[in-house]
Design an enzyme around this catalytic site. Structure first.
Site, short mmCIF file in Angstrom:
data_model
loop_
_atom_site.label_atom_id
_atom_site.label_comp_id
_atom_site.label_asym_id
_atom_site.label_seq_id
_atom_site.Cartn_x
_atom_site.Cartn_y
_atom_site.Cartn_z
N ALA A 226 -0.07 -3.67 3.39
CA ALA A 226 -1.01 -2.58 3.12
C ALA A 226 -2.45 -3.00 2.82
O ALA A 226 -3.37 -2.24 3.08
CB ALA A 226 -0.47 -1.73 1.96
N ALA A 227 -2.67 -4.16 2.23
CA ALA A 227 -4.04 -4.54 1.84
C ALA A 227 -4.90 -4.74 3.08
O ALA A 227 -4.39 -5.16 4.13
CB ALA A 227 -4.01 -5.80 0.99
N CYS B 268 -4.14 -7.30 15.20
CA CYS B 268 -5.53 -7.49 15.66
C CYS B 268 -5.61 -8.81 16.43
O CYS B 268 -6.51 -9.61 16.25
CB CYS B 268 -6.52 -7.45 14.50
#
Length: 288
Positions: A110-111, A229
């Site tokens: 989540a971070a 990413c």
């Protein structure tokens, strides 16, 4: 820019003449953007009242692109939790999860909290926000507090322990996987400096482990979104193809009409001829 040699060799072998087209950046500088916090205002209100250039993004209904020199962290709306500084494409995974009020949702990586806050805005139920790295979990807490999120439980756990404790409990699960970061080469010099094939292999293995635990957490009929990413086949099409081969109860959602990116590519998962790579989405540098 000059890409790492192992990366260039791999991608040229896969893309041939298309390499130069797809890895030509669409903008002179890295794209900048913000995502509106729907707990504070609507995108329509934001568009009408913003005192800086902000154009609607194709990646998410609450996302906007901004000028390359705009620094959202210095704006009062950042401190008020009205917006979250987020690259335009990074807003897509949470939106694709299609969270509805009353669902139980887990964000397993989540971070720093941009995608997590997006999920919280759409939700009137439990949001589990997990971050394995303790220091990053603290950053996650700070960001969710600033954004006014009150329905999140933050954990600092191995995903295997979560899966053992709460099997089949979540309607939606997001895995924005830790990855080799090939999409960050231009933005962060360290991403190119540390890149090698061993890192790709390590990240692919870690992503596979997290995906297994995500599958265990998902309730029947639920939806799991996996994003990275990076451009590495082992972490993208190859990862998803291997997962589906191992989990025949899962079906691949068709993202052909999502409005951004291009289809995934079958030659990146050559060991899985039945894998519908075109259902997945790739966002190349040429796509902004």
């Amino acid at each position: 820019m000059e890409f790492p040699q192992d990366f260039t060799a791999r991608e040229r072998a896969l893309l041939g003449a298309r390499f130069d087209e797809l890895y030509a950046y669409a903008t002179p500088q890295p794209a900048r953007g913000v995502t509106v916090n729907a707990l504070r205002c609507t995108p329509e209100w934001f568009a009408q009242h913003a005192d800086f250039d902000a154009q609607p993004s194709k990646f998410c209904p609450t996302a906007f692109t901004t000028a390359a020199d705009f620094r959202p962290g210095r704006h009062a709306w950042h401190h008020a939790g009205v917006l979250y500084a987020q690259e335009p494409s990074a807003s897509a995974p949470a939106a694709l999860l299609d969270v509805q009020p009353g669902m139980r949702v887990a964000d397993l990586c989540a971070a720093p909290g941009g995608k997590t806050s997006q999920l919280a805005e759409a939700l009137q139920g439990l949001l589990l926000a997990n971050e394995f790295v303790a220091a990053r979990a603290e950053i996650l807490r700070q960001n969710l507090e600033r954004m006014g999120v009150t329905n999140a439980v933050i954990t600092n756990e191995d995903t295997a322990r979560l899966a053992a404790a709460m099997p089949g409990q979540f309607d939606r699960v997001l895995v924005d996987a830790p990855c080799s970061g090939e999409g960050m080469f231009r933005k962060e010099a360290v991403a190119a400096a540390q890149h090698n094939n061993a890192l790709v292999a390590h990240c692919a293995e870690l992503g596979a482990e997290i995906l297994e635990n995500a599958a265990a957490l998902l309730a029947p009929g639920g939806v799991l979104v996996y994003s990275t990413c990076t451009f590495a086949p082992a972490e993208d099409e190859g990862q998803i193809a291997a997962f589906l081969a191992k989990h025949p109860a899962f079906t691949l959602c068709d993202l052909s009409d999502c409005g951004f990116g291009r289809p995934g590519e079958a030659n990146r998962a050559p060991d899985y001829p039945d894998f519908r790579a075109g259902y997945t989405r790739r966002i190349w540098p040429a796509d902004g």
